[in-house]
Design a protein around this motif. Structure first.
Motif, PDB file in Angstrom:
ATOM      1  N   TRP A 163      -3.685   2.650  12.458  1.00  0.00           N
ATOM      2  CA  TRP A 163      -4.703   1.960  13.263  1.00  0.00           C
ATOM      3  C   TRP A 163      -4.096   0.745  13.969  1.00  0.00           C
ATOM      4  O   TRP A 163      -4.783  -0.205  14.305  1.00  0.00           O
ATOM      5  N   TRP A 164      -2.791   0.836  14.194  1.00  0.00           N
ATOM      6  CA  TRP A 164      -2.126  -0.286  14.838  1.00  0.00           C
ATOM      7  C   TRP A 164      -2.056  -0.075  16.342  1.00  0.00           C
ATOM      8  O   TRP A 164      -0.989   0.185  16.904  1.00  0.00           O
ATOM      9  N   LEU A 224      -2.360  -6.783  -0.063  1.00  0.00           N
ATOM     10  CA  LEU A 224      -2.541  -5.385   0.296  1.00  0.00           C
ATOM     11  C   LEU A 224      -1.219  -4.915   0.866  1.00  0.00           C
ATOM     12  O   LEU A 224      -0.394  -5.732   1.277  1.00  0.00           O
ATOM     13  N   ALA A 274      -8.732  -2.910  10.346  1.00  0.00           N
ATOM     14  CA  ALA A 274      -8.827  -2.429   8.966  1.00  0.00           C
ATOM     15  C   ALA A 274      -8.914  -0.911   8.872  1.00  0.00           C
ATOM     16  O   ALA A 274      -9.142  -0.367   7.788  1.00  0.00           O
ATOM     17  N   ASP A 279       0.538  -1.927   3.431  1.00  0.00           N
ATOM     18  CA  ASP A 279       0.475  -0.772   4.328  1.00  0.00           C
ATOM     19  C   ASP A 279       1.603   0.184   3.983  1.00  0.00           C
ATOM     20  O   ASP A 279       2.762  -0.225   3.845  1.00  0.00           O
ATOM     21  N   HIS A 298      -3.409   2.375   2.508  1.00  0.00           N
ATOM     22  CA  HIS A 298      -3.125   1.209   1.665  1.00  0.00           C
ATOM     23  C   HIS A 298      -2.671   1.655   0.283  1.00  0.00           C
ATOM     24  O   HIS A 298      -3.223   2.600  -0.285  1.00  0.00           O
ATOM     25  N   HIS A 313      -9.176  -3.853   1.768  1.00  0.00           N
ATOM     26  CA  HIS A 313      -7.971  -3.182   2.242  1.00  0.00           C
ATOM     27  C   HIS A 313      -7.358  -2.290   1.157  1.00  0.00           C
ATOM     28  O   HIS A 313      -6.139  -2.249   0.969  1.00  0.00           O
ATOM     29  N   GLU A 316      -0.928  -5.840  16.414  1.00  0.00           N
ATOM     30  CA  GLU A 316      -0.604  -4.739  15.511  1.00  0.00           C
ATOM     31  C   GLU A 316       0.345  -3.767  16.198  1.00  0.00           C
ATOM     32  O   GLU A 316       1.303  -3.295  15.613  1.00  0.00           O
ATOM     33  N   LYS A 319       4.745  -8.177  12.638  1.00  0.00           N
ATOM     34  CA  LYS A 319       3.423  -7.771  12.121  1.00  0.00           C
ATOM     35  C   LYS A 319       2.707  -8.890  11.378  1.00  0.00           C
ATOM     36  O   LYS A 319       1.524  -8.802  11.074  1.00  0.00           O
TER      37      LYS A 319
HETATM   38  C1  GAL Z   1      -5.514  -3.966   7.316  1.00  0.00           C
HETATM   39  C2  GAL Z   1      -4.094  -3.496   7.474  1.00  0.00           C
HETATM   40  C3  GAL Z   1      -3.325  -4.513   8.237  1.00  0.00           C
HETATM   41  C4  GAL Z   1      -4.034  -4.854   9.531  1.00  0.00           C
HETATM   42  C5  GAL Z   1      -5.509  -5.140   9.304  1.00  0.00           C
HETATM   43  C6  GAL Z   1      -6.318  -5.379  10.548  1.00  0.00           C
HETATM   44  O1  GAL Z   1      -6.273  -3.040   6.609  1.00  0.00           O
HETATM   45  O2  GAL Z   1      -3.566  -3.285   6.227  1.00  0.00           O
HETATM   46  O3  GAL Z   1      -2.030  -4.034   8.508  1.00  0.00           O
HETATM   47  O4  GAL Z   1      -3.841  -3.827  10.394  1.00  0.00           O
HETATM   48  O5  GAL Z   1      -6.094  -4.120   8.580  1.00  0.00           O
HETATM   49  O6  GAL Z   1      -6.423  -4.226  11.304  1.00  0.00           O
END
Ligand code: GAL
Length: 416
Positions: free
Chosen positions: A39-40, A305, A74, A307, A98, A379, A45, A341
């Motif tokens: 979702w980046w 959290l 997220a 990734d 996650h 997350h 991101e 990031k």
């Molecule tokens: C989190 C993710 C992060 C960041 C964030 C906002 O869940 O682990 O890397 O992308 O969402 O989108």
């Protein structure tokens, strides 16, 4: 989920290649591309992903990168798209997830391959913190490759605005409530907020700040009493904090919620350290254009959290997917990705000199043995999808009716 549609097709074609019919042995063509789902896609991101992809390309000439990112903070939107693909036996070559309970769901459903062999081949096990390895291991098997560690419990502000208000960041949520009156009198929103997941993000950090790391951790393991007076009081504090936000006119996502802080419409925003990456993409400089502290009551606690990327069962290009995972787990990949990031590397043996500004302090704090580590709800670390979804529904009601006891009952009932 059993054998994939593609797997059946490949087996069918292989059966047609009768031994001895051809003049040459049939060799499998190497994978020419890898489709990676994340979702980046948004500002702050996509730059991190691009840096990782550029490093991947340097090491893997001839493998194209198919970016299947689905926008939305997220991953709330991405996750529903991904679920449909996995249920329809149409997996990408690798997808973001996650570390923690969220991953355990996909393991139980049989969506992901065990990567132990890759871990042995790459000697990764002793390069990752033990707690993180535990969060991605089930029955001795390891199902994903973590690329980073993010911190959820942070409060962002604009130093010039705070100086103008003659305020310093609050160290408790009670302090925040006191400050909120001053801030509101000056025509600013005390705390900006965005879509539903950002309210959940705020909730977890108010609970952490009010209850302390030990009780917060026990909320998710069954040791704490959701319906007892301490948790109910913390939930009431959440409603007080939420009442000082712009929840009636929320920002569309986390980036515009932060814009309000740095552009002067709001005093604070509670968000993870992906905010650092975003604010830098806006050309802002740490400590000048923006500042950050641990969210109130959470000093020296890291609400973490991670990734991670998987190898789905039935991935169309498993060879290229393995190469992508090797990249995610490598020193060069993590040191290309994380400085862009706003996260610290999952590996413990990377080049610390690459982490400056906010990240220099984050790297030191993450490595400090005195730092207390707990896991994020929003997350994916501490609750599985079913419980997390039940909490979402309960929270949507809670922000309307402000009934802490009813919310606590719903959270307990939602746990399976
Ligand atoms: C989190 C993710 C992060 C960041 C964030 C906002 O869940 O682990 O890397 O992308 O969402 O989108």
């Amino acid at each position: 989920m059993g054998v994939s549609r593609r797997g059946v097709l490949a087996a069918g074609l292989a059966a047609l290649a009768l031994p001895g019919c051809g003049s040459e042995a049939v060799t499998e063509a190497p994978d020419r591309k890898v489709e990676v789902f994340s979702w980046w896609a948004g500002p702050g991101e996509k730059e991190g992903l691009e840096a990782l992809v550029a490093d991947f390309a340097r090491h893997n000439a001839g493998i194209g990168f198919d970016n299947a990112a689905v926008a939305g903070g997220a991953g709330t939107i991405a996750r529903s798209v991904l679920t449909t693909r996995l249920q329809n036996d149409d997996p990408p070559d690798s997808y973001q997830i996650h570390a923690g309970r969220e991953l355990a769901d996909d393991i139980r459903r049989g969506y992901v391959e065990d990567l132990r062999e890759l871990y042995t081949e790459q000697s990764w096990l002793d390069k990752l913190p033990d707690g993180l390895v535990q969060a991605i291991t089930v029955d001795g098997a390891i199902y994903c490759v973590p690329v980073n560690i993010h911190r959820s419990n942070l409060l962002w502000y604009n130093p010039k605005i705070l100086a103008g208000l003659d305020l310093t960041p609050p160290s408790t949520w009670a302090d925040f409530l006191t400050q909120a009156d001053t801030i509101a009198r000056r025509g600013l929103t005390p705390l900006s907020i965005g879509p539903a997941w950002t309210q959940k993000h705020l909730l977890e950090n108010v609970l952490l700040g009010q209850l302390g790391a030990q009780t917060y951790a026990e909320l998710w393991t069954g040791g704490a009493d959701w319906e007892g007076p301490a948790v109910l009081a913390a939930l009431r504090m959440f409603t007080e904090v939420l009442a000082r936000t712009d929840a009636a006119t929320p920002a569309g996502d986390w980036q515009p919620a932060l814009d309000k802080v740095v552009d002067g419409g709001a005093a604070y925003n509670c968000m993870g350290d992906w905010a650092d990456a975003y604010l830098r993409t806006r050309g802002l400089v740490f400590t000048e254009g923006y500042g950050v502290v641990a969210s109130p009551g959470t000093d020296r606690v890291y609400n973490f959290l991670s990734d991670s990327f998987t190898l789905p069962k039935g991935a169309p290009h498993p060879g290229a997917a393995r190469k992508w995972l090797v990249e995610c787990g490598s020193v060069s990949g993590q040191d290309a990705f994380n400085p862009r990031k706003g996260s610290v590397p999952a590996r413990t043996d990377t080049d610390r000199s690459k982490y400056t500004g906010y990240l220099a302090a984050a790297v030191a704090e993450w490595a400090d043995e005195g730092t207390r580590v707990v896991g994020s709800l929003t997350h994916g670390v501490v609750a599985d999808a079913a419980w997390s979804t039940a909490i979402d529904a309960a929270l949507a009601a809670f922000v309307q009716d402000k009934d802490a006891a009813r919310f606590a009952r719903a959270v307990v009932a939602g746990r399976r």
